[in-house]
Design a protein around this motif. Structure first.
Motif, short mmCIF file in Angstrom:
data_model
loop_
_atom_site.label_atom_id
_atom_site.label_comp_id
_atom_site.label_asym_id
_atom_site.label_seq_id
_atom_site.Cartn_x
_atom_site.Cartn_y
_atom_site.Cartn_z
N GLY A 117 0.77 -1.23 0.00
CA GLY A 117 0.00 0.00 0.00
C GLY A 117 0.81 1.28 0.00
N GLY A 118 2.13 1.17 0.08
CA GLY A 118 2.94 2.37 0.04
C GLY A 118 2.94 3.01 -1.33
N GLY A 119 3.51 4.21 -1.42
CA GLY A 119 3.59 4.88 -2.70
C GLY A 119 4.03 6.31 -2.56
N LEU A 120 3.93 7.03 -3.67
CA LEU A 120 4.29 8.44 -3.72
C LEU A 120 3.01 9.26 -3.76
N VAL A 121 2.86 10.15 -2.79
CA VAL A 121 1.67 11.00 -2.72
C VAL A 121 2.11 12.43 -2.44
N GLN A 122 1.13 13.33 -2.53
CA GLN A 122 1.40 14.72 -2.20
C GLN A 122 0.95 15.04 -0.78
N ALA A 123 1.50 16.08 -0.23
CA ALA A 123 1.11 16.50 1.11
C ALA A 123 -0.41 16.73 1.15
N GLY A 124 -1.03 16.24 2.22
CA GLY A 124 -2.46 16.37 2.37
C GLY A 124 -3.24 15.15 1.88
N ASP A 125 -2.59 14.28 1.13
CA ASP A 125 -3.24 13.08 0.61
C ASP A 125 -3.35 12.01 1.69
N SER A 126 -4.01 10.93 1.33
CA SER A 126 -4.19 9.79 2.23
C SER A 126 -3.65 8.52 1.58
N LEU A 127 -3.26 7.58 2.44
CA LEU A 127 -2.85 6.25 2.02
C LEU A 127 -3.31 5.26 3.07
N ARG A 128 -3.57 4.04 2.65
CA ARG A 128 -3.85 2.97 3.59
C ARG A 128 -2.84 1.86 3.38
N LEU A 129 -2.08 1.59 4.42
CA LEU A 129 -1.14 0.47 4.39
C LEU A 129 -1.82 -0.78 4.92
N SER A 130 -1.44 -1.90 4.34
CA SER A 130 -1.97 -3.19 4.78
C SER A 130 -0.83 -4.11 5.19
N CYS A 131 -1.13 -4.98 6.12
CA CYS A 131 -0.15 -5.97 6.58
C CYS A 131 -0.86 -7.32 6.65
N ALA A 132 -0.39 -8.24 5.84
CA ALA A 132 -0.94 -9.59 5.84
C ALA A 132 -0.06 -10.48 6.71
N ALA A 133 -0.69 -11.14 7.68
CA ALA A 133 0.05 -11.98 8.62
C ALA A 133 -0.19 -13.46 8.34
N SER A 134 0.84 -14.26 8.54
CA SER A 134 0.72 -15.70 8.32
C SER A 134 0.23 -16.42 9.57
N ILE A 135 -0.08 -15.66 10.62
CA ILE A 135 -0.60 -16.22 11.85
C ILE A 135 -1.94 -15.57 12.15
N ARG A 136 -2.65 -16.17 13.09
CA ARG A 136 -3.92 -15.59 13.49
C ARG A 136 -3.66 -14.31 14.31
N THR A 137 -4.08 -13.19 13.77
CA THR A 137 -3.85 -11.94 14.50
C THR A 137 -4.62 -11.91 15.80
N SER A 138 -5.67 -12.73 15.91
CA SER A 138 -6.42 -12.79 17.16
C SER A 138 -5.59 -13.43 18.28
N ASN A 139 -4.52 -14.14 17.92
CA ASN A 139 -3.66 -14.79 18.91
C ASN A 139 -2.42 -13.96 19.24
N VAL A 140 -2.31 -12.83 18.62
CA VAL A 140 -1.14 -11.97 18.82
C VAL A 140 -1.45 -10.91 19.86
N TYR A 141 -0.54 -10.70 20.78
CA TYR A 141 -0.80 -9.73 21.84
C TYR A 141 -0.94 -8.31 21.28
N ARG A 142 -0.03 -7.94 20.38
CA ARG A 142 -0.10 -6.61 19.78
C ARG A 142 0.44 -6.64 18.37
N MET A 143 -0.14 -5.83 17.52
CA MET A 143 0.35 -5.61 16.16
C MET A 143 0.67 -4.14 16.03
N GLY A 144 1.83 -3.85 15.48
CA GLY A 144 2.25 -2.46 15.43
C GLY A 144 2.79 -2.04 14.07
N TRP A 145 2.93 -0.73 13.93
CA TRP A 145 3.57 -0.13 12.77
C TRP A 145 4.71 0.75 13.26
#
Length: 124
Positions: free
Chosen positions: A8-36
């Motif tokens: 989801g990364g890329g080149l944008v201009q100031a004021g724009d929006s982006l949404r980053l995604s992270c696909a996990a190979s484990i159940r995120t419900s079993n993970v204590y915390r997920m961070g960026w």
């Protein structure tokens, strides 16, 4: 081996929006915390946001009010919605998974697994 894949990364201009995604190979419900985290050229990797197993969220002061972290446990995905982007947000953004608590959520050593990163560039 746990794998995390950002997109989801890329080149944008100031004021724009982006949404980053992270696909996990484990159940995120079993993970204590997920961070960026993010790392700009010549700088350390810094905390951006985290979401706990109980859906508590925490943000760095520099992104509070502009970024939102969320997750979809059914899809084992974590997202970072970034609004009103600024040139100083330019960095490589990394997804991270922490399997246990008891550590400061801002610290890199609170996370056990890391993705390869996705570049976000914000032009002025």
């Amino acid at each position: 081996q746990v794998q995390l894949a950002e997109s989801g990364g890329g080149l944008v201009q100031a004021g724009d929006s982006l949404r980053l995604s992270c696909a996990a190979s484990i159940r995120t419900s079993n993970v204590y915390r997920m961070g960026w985290f993010r790392q700009a050229p010549g700088k350390e990797r810094d905390f951006v946001a985290t979401i706990t197993w109980s859906d508590n969220t925490y943000y760095s002061d520099s992104v509070k009010g502009r970024f939102t972290i969320s997750r979809d446990n059914a899809k084992n995905m974590v997202y970072l919605q970034m609004n009103n982007l600024k040139p100083e947000d330019t960095a490589v953004y990394y997804c991270a998974a922490g399997l246990s608590g008891g550590t400061n959520y801002c610290a890199r050593n609170a996370y056990d697994y890391w993705g390869q990163g996705t570049q976000v560039t914000v032009s002025s």
